[in-house]
Design a protein around this motif. Sequence first.
Motif, PDB file in Angstrom:
ATOM      1  N   ASP A  46       0.843  -1.196   0.000  1.00  0.00           N
ATOM      2  CA  ASP A  46       0.000   0.000   0.000  1.00  0.00           C
ATOM      3  C   ASP A  46       0.881   1.249   0.000  1.00  0.00           C
ATOM      4  O   ASP A  46       1.699   1.429   0.907  1.00  0.00           O
TER       5      ASP A  46
ATOM      6  N   VAL B 108       0.089   4.200   0.725  1.00  0.00           N
ATOM      7  CA  VAL B 108      -0.324   5.147   1.756  1.00  0.00           C
ATOM      8  C   VAL B 108       0.229   4.772   3.127  1.00  0.00           C
ATOM      9  O   VAL B 108       0.855   5.578   3.815  1.00  0.00           O
ATOM     10  N   ASP B 109       0.008   3.529   3.559  1.00  0.00           N
ATOM     11  CA  ASP B 109       0.400   3.158   4.922  1.00  0.00           C
ATOM     12  C   ASP B 109       1.354   1.974   5.000  1.00  0.00           C
ATOM     13  O   ASP B 109       1.703   1.527   6.091  1.00  0.00           O
TER      14      ASP B 109
ATOM     15  N   SER C 138       0.849  -1.140   4.197  1.00  0.00           N
ATOM     16  CA  SER C 138       0.238  -2.452   4.417  1.00  0.00           C
ATOM     17  C   SER C 138       0.524  -3.365   3.226  1.00  0.00           C
ATOM     18  O   SER C 138       0.734  -2.898   2.104  1.00  0.00           O
TER      19      SER C 138
ATOM     20  N   ARG D 192      -0.858  -5.396   8.320  1.00  0.00           N
ATOM     21  CA  ARG D 192      -0.430  -4.047   8.668  1.00  0.00           C
ATOM     22  C   ARG D 192       1.055  -4.030   9.038  1.00  0.00           C
ATOM     23  O   ARG D 192       1.598  -5.028   9.527  1.00  0.00           O
TER      24      ARG D 192
ATOM     25  N   GLN E  37      -5.706   5.665  -3.244  1.00  0.00           N
ATOM     26  CA  GLN E  37      -7.063   6.051  -2.872  1.00  0.00           C
ATOM     27  C   GLN E  37      -8.139   5.119  -3.424  1.00  0.00           C
ATOM     28  O   GLN E  37      -9.286   5.167  -2.987  1.00  0.00           O
TER      29      GLN E  37
ATOM     30  N   ARG F  33     -10.890   4.524  -0.678  1.00  0.00           N
ATOM     31  CA  ARG F  33     -10.417   4.743   0.692  1.00  0.00           C
ATOM     32  C   ARG F  33     -11.182   5.900   1.323  1.00  0.00           C
ATOM     33  O   ARG F  33     -11.277   6.986   0.751  1.00  0.00           O
ATOM     34  N   HIS F  34     -11.722   5.643   2.507  1.00  0.00           N
ATOM     35  CA  HIS F  34     -12.406   6.656   3.296  1.00  0.00           C
ATOM     36  C   HIS F  34     -11.729   6.708   4.664  1.00  0.00           C
ATOM     37  O   HIS F  34     -12.072   5.927   5.560  1.00  0.00           O
ATOM     38  N   GLY F  35     -10.753   7.591   4.840  1.00  0.00           N
ATOM     39  CA  GLY F  35     -10.018   7.641   6.100  1.00  0.00           C
ATOM     40  C   GLY F  35      -9.260   6.351   6.318  1.00  0.00           C
ATOM     41  O   GLY F  35      -8.413   5.969   5.522  1.00  0.00           O
ATOM     42  N   ASN F  36      -9.590   5.654   7.406  1.00  0.00           N
ATOM     43  CA  ASN F  36      -8.951   4.370   7.701  1.00  0.00           C
ATOM     44  C   ASN F  36      -9.750   3.176   7.190  1.00  0.00           C
ATOM     45  O   ASN F  36      -9.387   2.031   7.459  1.00  0.00           O
ATOM     46  N   GLY F  37     -10.842   3.448   6.470  1.00  0.00           N
ATOM     47  CA  GLY F  37     -11.682   2.362   5.980  1.00  0.00           C
ATOM     48  C   GLY F  37     -11.872   2.433   4.474  1.00  0.00           C
ATOM     49  O   GLY F  37     -11.197   3.190   3.765  1.00  0.00           O
ATOM     50  N   TRP F  38     -12.827   1.623   3.990  1.00  0.00           N
ATOM     51  CA  TRP F  38     -13.071   1.521   2.556  1.00  0.00           C
ATOM     52  C   TRP F  38     -14.562   1.554   2.278  1.00  0.00           C
ATOM     53  O   TRP F  38     -15.370   1.146   3.119  1.00  0.00           O
TER      54      TRP F  38
END
Length: 202
Positions: free
Chosen positions: A43, A45-46, A48, A67, A98, A123-128
Amino acid sequence: MTNPLALVLCLLPAALLVAQPAPERVQPGVISTERNETFPMVDPVDGSLWFSVYDRGFDNQTIMVARPDGLGGWTAPSVAPFSGTYGDRAPRLSPDGQRLFFTSNRPAPGMAENVMRIWMVERHGNGWSAPTVLPPPVNGADWRTMHSAQAADGSLYIASYRPGGAGRADIYRVTRQGDTWGEAIPLAAPINDAIGQQRKGV
């Protein structure tokens, strides 16, 4: 008389003459297990690790996510929040992380059942978001489309078993036009041929 082998070695890039490290399994027992792990991607972004896994039947896969553990590796993977019920595989993130595209045989409204298609979550914040099936020309009512990869310009590269192709499956480029998709254009030879192409990366 010139030694032909010596001449060949002189022409090889220096990097090829240096012993390359042997490939290693990624975190045996945690990421790499006795199951069949496929289609890994990190990922952007983070950090993962996304991948899919199956025990029996290539079409019966589940998307997993592990993670970062803060030590340069990953924690034990868990089932992605949008997977686990249908045959989902080949998670592929957009360059900015995203959007996540994946292949699934889950039911799609108004389309033939049990057919592999490209789906997307955002992607919505920390979720999907909830998964949505991509519309034509990415997917069709009854042909198989799978194994996507999105380029930096937004174009989506897909493998598809659709009428008019050069082989059993061909690679198509679908342009992104704002919030819509443009024409699905088959890549020219020698990329597509009569044998068939499926897996690709950008």
